[in-house]
Scaffold this motif. Structure first.
Motif, short mmCIF file in Angstrom:
data_model
loop_
_atom_site.label_atom_id
_atom_site.label_comp_id
_atom_site.label_asym_id
_atom_site.label_seq_id
_atom_site.Cartn_x
_atom_site.Cartn_y
_atom_site.Cartn_z
N UNK B 325 -26.07 -12.27 -17.04
CA UNK B 325 -24.99 -13.22 -17.31
C UNK B 325 -23.61 -12.64 -17.06
N UNK B 326 -23.37 -11.42 -17.52
CA UNK B 326 -22.07 -10.79 -17.32
C UNK B 326 -21.75 -10.66 -15.84
N UNK B 327 -22.77 -10.34 -15.06
CA UNK B 327 -22.56 -10.19 -13.61
C UNK B 327 -22.19 -11.52 -12.98
N UNK B 328 -22.73 -12.60 -13.55
CA UNK B 328 -22.42 -13.92 -12.98
C UNK B 328 -21.05 -14.42 -13.41
N UNK B 329 -20.59 -13.96 -14.59
CA UNK B 329 -19.33 -14.47 -15.11
C UNK B 329 -18.12 -13.75 -14.52
N UNK B 330 -18.24 -12.46 -14.29
CA UNK B 330 -17.05 -11.69 -13.94
C UNK B 330 -16.63 -11.97 -12.49
N UNK B 331 -15.31 -12.11 -12.25
CA UNK B 331 -14.86 -12.29 -10.87
C UNK B 331 -15.17 -11.04 -10.03
N UNK B 332 -15.14 -11.16 -8.74
CA UNK B 332 -15.53 -10.05 -7.86
C UNK B 332 -14.48 -8.95 -7.76
N UNK B 333 -14.12 -8.37 -8.89
CA UNK B 333 -13.08 -7.33 -8.87
C UNK B 333 -13.62 -6.02 -8.37
N UNK B 334 -12.92 -5.40 -7.44
CA UNK B 334 -13.22 -4.01 -7.10
C UNK B 334 -11.97 -3.37 -6.51
N UNK B 335 -11.90 -2.06 -6.58
CA UNK B 335 -10.75 -1.39 -5.98
C UNK B 335 -11.24 -0.15 -5.25
N UNK B 336 -10.41 0.31 -4.31
CA UNK B 336 -10.80 1.46 -3.50
C UNK B 336 -9.90 2.64 -3.85
N UNK B 337 -10.50 3.74 -4.26
CA UNK B 337 -9.73 4.95 -4.59
C UNK B 337 -10.24 6.09 -3.72
N UNK B 338 -9.36 6.71 -2.94
CA UNK B 338 -9.73 7.78 -2.00
C UNK B 338 -10.93 7.39 -1.16
N UNK B 339 -10.93 6.16 -0.71
CA UNK B 339 -12.02 5.73 0.17
C UNK B 339 -13.31 5.39 -0.56
N UNK B 340 -13.33 5.51 -1.90
CA UNK B 340 -14.52 5.14 -2.64
C UNK B 340 -14.29 3.81 -3.35
#
Lengths: 266, 559
Positions: B325-340
Motif C-alpha cells: 500500500x505504501x508503495x502505491x500511495x507515495x508519489x514517484x520521488x527520487x533524487x540522484x546523488x553523485x550519479x546514484x
C-alpha cells in the motif's frame, strides 16, 4: 515459343512485361493479403437503412456525416467514424455500448438497443464511409482450430495486465476500466482486438495475426470451460478477495465457535 | 455425568471394568513416572486454571491453524519439487500443455490436478495460513486493548510480536514457491525493495537471488527458509510463548473475587482439555470445509513465471497488503546523488513500515515508562478505562488498514466505479488524517462510556419510570446495582498527570499529561456513600408516594 522469342525485341514487349508483372503482383497481393475482406456484401438498401438509423440514433454525438463532433470547450463529443469499419460498429452496437447510455469515463456494456438486422445496417453504412476492418470471417472464430496454450501465452503477455490473468477485468486510470472477458461472443472478442474500442489498444493483423486472435479466443473459451476447479472462485480477483473472505466469513465462523465455547461454562 | 448411572447391574460391571482400567493406568503411569518423573508436571498442568472468555481463544486458533499448516505442509513437501529446472508441461491441464515452465510450477500443477487430495491439501495449507495470520492479529488486538501486555508479560508480547513477523516471512516465502506469475511479481517487488537500499542494495539482491533476478537459485533457497528455518523458529517461539503463559498464569477480566493474586476459572483437566481439544477439531473442520468449497491461489490461471507479464489485480496475501500500500500511495520521488539514484518512493515507505512495527513492539515499555507502574497486573483493563491506549491502538489499526486498502485500490476502484486516481489521493489524505481523527473519536467515546458507567455506579440503572411529587418535582426511579455489578464499574486504576521536577523529566510530565489529563476519576468510597444516602432518601420519598408499587396506573388497570 519461337514466335514469342522472335518478338522479344518488339517495342511493346517491355510494356507487356511491365503490365504482366503488375497484374501478377497485384493479383498475388490480393490473393495472399491478410483476410479482412468483407464477410458479407452489403446492399445499397442496407446502407440507406443504416444511414437513417444513424441519423436518428448516433448523429447527435458523431455528427450528421459521422465526421465527429467537438463541444464548445474543445472536448470530443463523439469521434469520427469514417474508416472505423463494420467491425467497430458490430462490436459497439452489438454489445450495447453504443448508443451510449450516459456520458462518463467509459461506455459500459448493456443489453443491445439495436437488433441484429439494425446493427448490420448501421455497420453497412459506416463501412460505406471509408475502408476499415470488417466483421471477422467464421474461420477465425472457429475455436476447434485454435491453440489454447499459445493463446494463453499471448493473453498473459498482452491482455492480462488490464483484463486480469483470469479474465476477471481490472481498473484503468480515471474511472476507466478493462471489462471481464469471460463468457463473451467470440466475434466480439475478435472485433475488440481488431478495432481497440474505448481505451483498448488496437491489435491489428500486424501485431496479432488472425490465427493468433483465434488462439486467444480459444484460450478464453477453455478458461470458461474449466471453470474453477478449486471451488467458489471469489470473482477470480486473487489474494484481496481471499483475504476479505478470511476476515469476514471464516473469522465469523471461528468467532461463533469461540463465543459458544466461552459461554457454555456459565 | 457417567458416574451417576442408576442401573445397578451395569454399574457393577462398569465399576469392575473401570477399576481394572484404573489399575492398569496406575501401573502404567507409575512405570512411566519412575523413569521420567513426569507425574508432578502432569498433575500441575491438569490443575492449571484458565478463566473463561471467548476473547481469550484466538491465540488458540492461531496455534491450531499452525498445527494444520504443519500437517498439510508435510503432505505438500512429499510432492513439491523446489527446482527451477525448465520442463515442458504435458499434464492434464489443457491450456498449459506444451508450455515451458519450471519444475516447481509443474509440480504445483501436479499437486493440484494429479495427486489425490492434492488440491484440497494445497487449499487447506493456504487457507490455514490466512487464518493463522488473522488469528494472530485478533489475538494481538485483544492483548493490546485489555492491557494484557503489562508487567510481567512485556517479554511475551515481544515473543508474540516476533511470531507475527515470522508468520509474514513464512507466508511470503510460501507464496513465492509455486513460481507462477503472481509469486514472481512478488519476488520482483522484494528485489526492488532490496535494490533501493543505498550502497549495498544490488549486493543484497545478488546475494538472495544468487546472481541477477530471477536466476535459478531463489526457489530452492526460499524452500529451505519456508519448510525448515521459519517453522523451526516459529515452533521455538511458540514453546517460549506457552512456557511464559504457564509461568505468568492467564490474565482475567475484572470481577468480584478476581484479584491480582488469583485466577478464577476452570481447571485444564477435564474442562479445558475437552474444550481446547474440541476447539481444535472445530477449527480443523472449518478450515477443511472452506478449503473443500472455496478456491485459493489458482496458480494455473496465473501461468508459469515470466518476468514480462504483470496481471491486473496483482496483490500479495492479505497480511502483506500493507507493505504494498505504501508503495502505491507515495508519489514517484527520487533524487540522484553523485550519479546514484536514491528511490525515496521506496525508502520512505520502508521507514514508515519499520516505525509502525517498532511502535507496536515497544508499546508495553512506552506505557510502563509513562505510568511508572511497577506492579504485576493480572486483571485486565476494560478498553474504555484506558482511553488513550485504546485510541492509539485504533489509530494504529486505521493506519494499517489504510495502507492495506491502498494496496487494493484497483479492485476497490472497479468495484465501486471510482476513479483510481481520486481514490489514491483520498487515501493519501486519509493516511495522515484518519489516524488522528480516529484517535480523538475513540478517546472521546471511551471517556463518554466512563462517564456513563460512573453515573451507573453511583445512581444505579435508570428505570424510565418517573414519579411526580405533590410539589411538582419529578424523580426518576433508579434500580440500584448489586454489589457484584458495581464492583466491575469501580475497580479500575486511576493515573494522574505528573508535573515536571522531583525526578520527573519534562518529557515524562508531558507524556503523562497526554495520557491522563482528560481522566474521569473513578468513584470514591465517600462519593458512593453520599450517593447511596441520597438515593435512600429519594427511595423514601418515592415509596411514600407510591406505597412501594412502582407500576404505572395503566399497568395497574391491566391486572
Amino acid at each position: 515459343m519461337k514466335a514469342l522469342a522472335a518478338r522479344r525485341h518488339h517495342p511493346m514487349a517491355l510494356l507487356v512485361i511491365l503490365l504482366l508483372a503488375l497484374v501478377a503482383t497485384g493479383g498475388l497481393y490480393a490473393a495472399l493479403q491478410p483476410q479482412t475482406a468483407q464477410a458479407e456484401a452489403y446492399t445499397q438498401e442496407d446502407i440507406d437503412a443504416g444511414e437513417a438509423l444513424f441519423l436518428a440514433n448516433c448523429a447527435t454525438c458523431h455528427g450528421r456525416n459521422a465526421e465527429g463532433l467537438v463541444d464548445s470547450e474543445g472536448d470530443t463529443l463523439g469521434p469520427s467514424l469514417i474508416g472505423v469499419g463494420a467491425a467497430a460498429v458490430d462490436f459497439q452496437v452489438g454489445t450495447g455500448r453504443m448508443p451510449m447510455q450516459q456520458s462518463g469515463a467509459q461506455a459500459s456494456r448493456k443489453p443491445p438497443q439495436m437488433n441484429e438486422e439494425q446493427t448490420s445496417q448501421l455497420a453497412a453504412y459506416v463501412a460505406s464511409l471509408g475502408p476499415g476492418p470488417a466483421i471477422p470471417a467464421d474461420e477465425w472464430l472457429d475455436t476447434s482450430k485454435g491453440d489454447a496454450t499459445k493463446g494463453g501465452e499471448i493473453f498473459r503477455i498482452n491482455c492480462a495486465m488490464c483484463h486480469n490473468a483470469a479474465g476477471a477485468g481490472g481498473a484503468l486510470t480515471r474511472g476507466k476500466y478493462a471489462p471481464a472477458v469471460i463468457g463473451l461472443e467470440p466475434k466480439h472478442v475478435y472485433e475488440a482486438m481488431e478495432t481497440g474500442p474505448q481505451n483498448m489498444p488496437v491489435f491489428n493483423d500486424n501485431n496479432l495475426s488472425s490465427s493468433d486472435k483465434r488462439d486467444v479466443i480459444t484460450y478464453l473459451e477453455k478458461l470458461e470451460e474449466n471453470g474453477s476447479p478449486g471451488g467458489i472462485s471469489l470473482g477470480s480477483l486473487g489474494p484481496v478477495t481471499e483475504g476479505l473472505y478470511a476476515w469476514t466469513i471464516i473469522l465469523s465462523l471461528l468467532l461463533g465457535c469461540a463465543v459458544w465455547l466461552g459461554a457454555k461454562a456459565k | 455425568m457417567t458416574t451417576t448411572t442408576p442401573s445397578t447391574r451395569k454399574q457393577t460391571s462398569d465399576a469392575e471394568g473401570s477399576s481394572r482400567a484404573y489399575k492398569l493406568g496406575a501401573v502404567g503411569g507409575d512405570w512411566l513416572d519412575q523413569r521420567v518423573a513426569g507425574g508432578g508436571l502432569v498433575k500441575f498442568m491438569a490443575r492449571k486454571i484458565f478463566p473463561d472468555h471467548w476473547s481469550f481463544m484466538f491465540g488458540e486458533v492461531a496455534l491450531y491453524s499452525f498445527v494444520i499448516l504443519l500437517i498439510s505442509g508435510v503432505f505438500l513437501t512429499m510432492f513439491f519439487d523446489p527446482s527451477m529446472e525448465e520442463v515442458i508441461y504435458s499434464g492434464p491441464y489443457e491450456p498449459l500443455q506444451g508450455l515451458m515452465m519450471s519444475r516447481a510450477f509443474e509440480s504445483t500443477l501436479e499437486i493440484s490436478f494429479e495427486v489425490t487430495g492434492g488440491l484440497l491439501f494445497r487449499q487447506m495449507h493456504h487457507w490455514s495460513a490466512l487464518v493463522f495470520m488473522v488469528a494472530i492479529f485478533v489475538h494481538m488486538f485483544r492483548v493490546f486493548f485489555t492491557g494484557a501486555f503489562r508487567k510481567p508479560r512485556e517479554l511475551n508480547w515481544i515473543v508474540g510480536f516476533s511470531l507475527m513477523v515470522l508468520g509474514m516471512v513464512a507466508g511470503f516465502s510460501g507464496y513465492s514457491l509455486p513460481d507462477d506469475v503472481l509469486s514472481g511479481n512478488g519476488l520482483r517487488v522484494i528485489d526492488g525493495l532490496m535494490k533501493a537500499v543505498p550502497v549495498v542494495g544490488t549486493y543484497l539482491s545478488m546475494l538472495l537471488f544468487g546472481g541477477e533476478f530471477p536466476g535459478t537459485a531463489v526457489i530452492p533457497r526460499l524452500f529451505t527458509v519456508h519448510i525448515l528455518l521459519v517453522p523451526a523458529m516459529i515452533l521455538g517461539l511458540i514453546a517460549i510463548h506457552m512456557v511464559l503463559l504457564v509461568l505468568h498464569k492467564h490474565t482475567q477480566y475484572p470481577g468480584p473475587g478476581r484479584t491480582e493474586r488469583n485466577v478464577v476459572g476452570f481447571p485444564v483437566f477435564p474442562v479445558y482439555a475437552a474444550k481446547a481439544g474440541g476447539f481444535f477439531f472445530l477449527v480443523f473442520g472449518i478450515i477443511t470445509f472452506i478449503s473443500a468449497t472455496t478456491s485459493i491461489n489458482a496458480v494455473w490461471n496465473y501461468g508459469p513465471y515470466d518476468p514480462s507479464p504483470v496481471s491486473a489485480g496483482s496483490q500479495p496475501d492479505w497480511y502483506m497488503l500493507w507493505t504494498d500500500g505504501g508503495l502505491r500511495l507515495i508519489p514517484g520521488w527520487e533524487s540522484t546523488i553523485f550519479g546514484y539514484v536514491l528511490s525515496w518512493n521506496i525508502l520512505i515507505p520502508m521507514v514508515i513500515y519499520g516505525l509502525l512495527l517498532g511502535v507496536l513492539a515497544l508499546y508495553p515499555f512506552l506505557e510502563a515508562w509513562v505510568t511508572g507502574d511497577d506492579r504485576e497486573r493480572h486483571v485486565n483493563d476494560l478498553p474504555y478505562n484506558a482511553p488513550v491506549r485504546t485510541g492509539l491502538g485504533v489509530a494504529w489499526i486505521m493506519t494499517y488498514l489504510i495502507l492495506a486498502l491502498a494496496a487494493t485500490n484497483d479492485i476497490i476502484a472497479v468495484a465501486l466505479q471510482l476513479s483510481i486516481n481520486d481514490l489514491t489521493w483520498a487515501l493519501r489524505i486519509a493516511f495522515f488524517v484518519v489516524p488522528v481523527l480516529s484517535f480523538y473519536i475513540t478517546k472521546r467515546l471511551c471517556l463518554s462510556i466512563q462517564r456513563h458507567k460512573r453515573e451507573k455506579a453511583l445512581h444505579g440503572e435508570e428505570s424510565s419510570r418517573i414519579v411526580r411529587t405533590e410539589t411538582g418535582d419529578m424523580i426518576e426511579i433508579h434500580t440500584p446495582l448489586s454489589e457484584f455489578d458495581r464492583w466491575v464499574l469501580v475497580q479500575h486504576d486511576d493515573y494522574r498527570p505528573l508535573s515536571a521536577g522531583k525526578g520527573v523529566s519534562s518529557l515524562r510530565a508531558k507524556a503523562t499529561s497526554f495520557f491522563f489529563k482528560d481522566r474521569i476519576s473513578p468513584v470514591t468510597p465517600s462519593e458512593l456513600r453520599e450517593a447511596l444516602e441520597h438515593s435512600g432518601h429519594e427511595k423514601h420519598v418515592i415509596d411514600e408516594l407510591t406505597g412501594g408499587d412502582y407500576r404505572t396506573p395503566a399497568e395497574k388497570t391491566q391486572h
